[in-house]
Design an enzyme around this catalytic site. Structure first.
Site, mmCIF file in Angstrom:
data_model
loop_
_atom_site.group_PDB
_atom_site.id
_atom_site.type_symbol
_atom_site.label_atom_id
_atom_site.label_comp_id
_atom_site.label_asym_id
_atom_site.label_seq_id
_atom_site.Cartn_x
_atom_site.Cartn_y
_atom_site.Cartn_z
ATOM 1 N N CYS A 93 -55.241 -27.114 -2.512
ATOM 2 C CA CYS A 93 -54.746 -25.896 -3.164
ATOM 3 C C CYS A 93 -55.198 -25.750 -4.619
ATOM 4 O O CYS A 93 -56.353 -25.432 -4.859
ATOM 5 C CB CYS A 93 -53.239 -25.799 -3.024
ATOM 6 S SG CYS A 93 -52.665 -24.096 -3.195
ATOM 7 N N HIS A 189 -51.054 -27.580 2.342
ATOM 8 C CA HIS A 189 -50.129 -28.598 1.826
ATOM 9 C C HIS A 189 -49.391 -29.202 3.009
ATOM 10 O O HIS A 189 -49.782 -29.048 4.134
ATOM 11 C CB HIS A 189 -49.060 -27.945 0.947
ATOM 12 C CG HIS A 189 -49.546 -27.309 -0.283
ATOM 13 N ND1 HIS A 189 -49.862 -28.019 -1.402
ATOM 14 C CD2 HIS A 189 -49.760 -26.017 -0.594
ATOM 15 C CE1 HIS A 189 -50.230 -27.177 -2.348
ATOM 16 N NE2 HIS A 189 -50.184 -25.962 -1.889
HETATM 17 N N1 GLN Z 1 -51.588 -21.712 -8.561
HETATM 18 C C1 GLN Z 1 -52.487 -21.542 -7.456
HETATM 19 C C2 GLN Z 1 -52.223 -20.263 -6.684
HETATM 20 O O1 GLN Z 1 -51.144 -19.720 -6.743
HETATM 21 C C3 GLN Z 1 -52.397 -22.762 -6.548
HETATM 22 C C4 GLN Z 1 -51.051 -22.889 -5.877
HETATM 23 C C5 GLN Z 1 -50.800 -24.195 -5.203
HETATM 24 O O2 GLN Z 1 -51.399 -25.251 -5.500
HETATM 25 N N2 GLN Z 1 -49.843 -24.158 -4.307
HETATM 26 O O3 GLN Z 1 -53.100 -19.773 -5.997
#
Ligand code: GLN
Length: 249
Positions: A93, A189
């Site tokens: 992510c 995740h």
């Molecule tokens: N901040 C990034 C987004 O919103 C990654 C989010 C995350 O790692 N869950 O796309």
């Protein structure tokens, strides 16, 4: 054999317990008689190509990404050199976004990336949230996504997989993640690896290949009954969610 892992910014990039992925790698390595040595690499700490067989980056909110992005970009040369030398990468992510050329966050902050993966990311207005199922080269991969970022792969870049259900990279292309040689980036995740043992073993085998300088080894099969059940539960959740045609507005 000792598999040396460089865990980048564990204090900042660890949303949804992404560090659980490391625990899975350690267990699965241990069950095959290998050991995982994990070094934490923080802000201001050097990356020395050759020192690690696998680099790991977890996910984070825009705020945490902003805190590490400039330091990470300053490490881009040694990280790319490590990749060219055969080290494996797993980035989830927020870490996935920053392994590309850069990420423009929800509030317009331009964050530089490592430039290792051939992609760019810009945050959109609606978050893409829910269970995801992919079809990949190592079989089905199940997980959970929650991101504002829309990631566009360069033409010809290889995704990690095809979206069976969920949004994936941008909610429109039908693809999720990116693979370049021994590097994998993904929005999934969960953490990702407890319910996707074949992917975990693929990563371990790549790291072992870097360690030995040979081909990725065939790892002895494990029973994986619980892991299969976890994947089935997760797949059923994403099946209820529907096809990737549900585009974010
Ligand atoms: N901040 C990034 C987004 O919103 C990654 C989010 C995350 O790692 N869950 O796309």
């Amino acid at each position: 054999m000792r598999i040396r892992v460089g865990h980048l910014y564990p204090d900042y990039l660890n949303i949804y317990a992404d560090r659980g992925n490391i625990a899975v790698l350690a267990k699965r390595a241990g069950w095959r008689g290998h050991e995982l040595d994990v070094d934490e690499i923080g802000i201001g700490e050097a990356v020395r190509p050759g020192d690690h067989d696998l680099y790991y980056l977890g996910g984070g909110q825009d705020r945490e990404q902003l805190l590490v992005s400039h330091d990470l970009a300053a490490k881009s040369e040694p990280l790319r050199e490590a990749h060219a030398g055969g080290a494996a990468f797993l980035a989830v992510c927020g870490g996935y976004q920053l392994l590309g050329r850069g990420y423009r966050g929800y509030h317009g902050d331009d964050m530089p990336g490592v430039g290792l993966l051939p992609l760019e990311t810009v945050a959109g207005d609606r978050r893409m949230i829910g269970s995801v199922l992919l079809e990949t080269a190592v079989g089905p991969v199940a997980g959970f996504e929650n991101h504002a970022g829309r990631t566009l792969l360069d033409p010809g870049a290889e995704p990690l997989g095809r979206v069976v259900s969920g949004y994936g990279n941008d909610g429109a292309s039908g693809y999720e993640g990116c693979r370049l040689g021994r590097a994998i980036g993904t929005y999934l995740h969960g953490p990702l690896l407890p319910r996707n043992p074949r992917l975990a073993d693929w990563i371990l085998a790549q790291a072992l290949a870097h360690r030995t300088g040979g081909d990725p080894p065939e790892l002895a099969p494990l029973r994986d009954a619980l892991e299969a059940e976890a994947q089935a539960v997760s797949s059923a959740r994403s099946a209820r969610r529907g096809r990737p045609s549900r585009r974010p507005a």
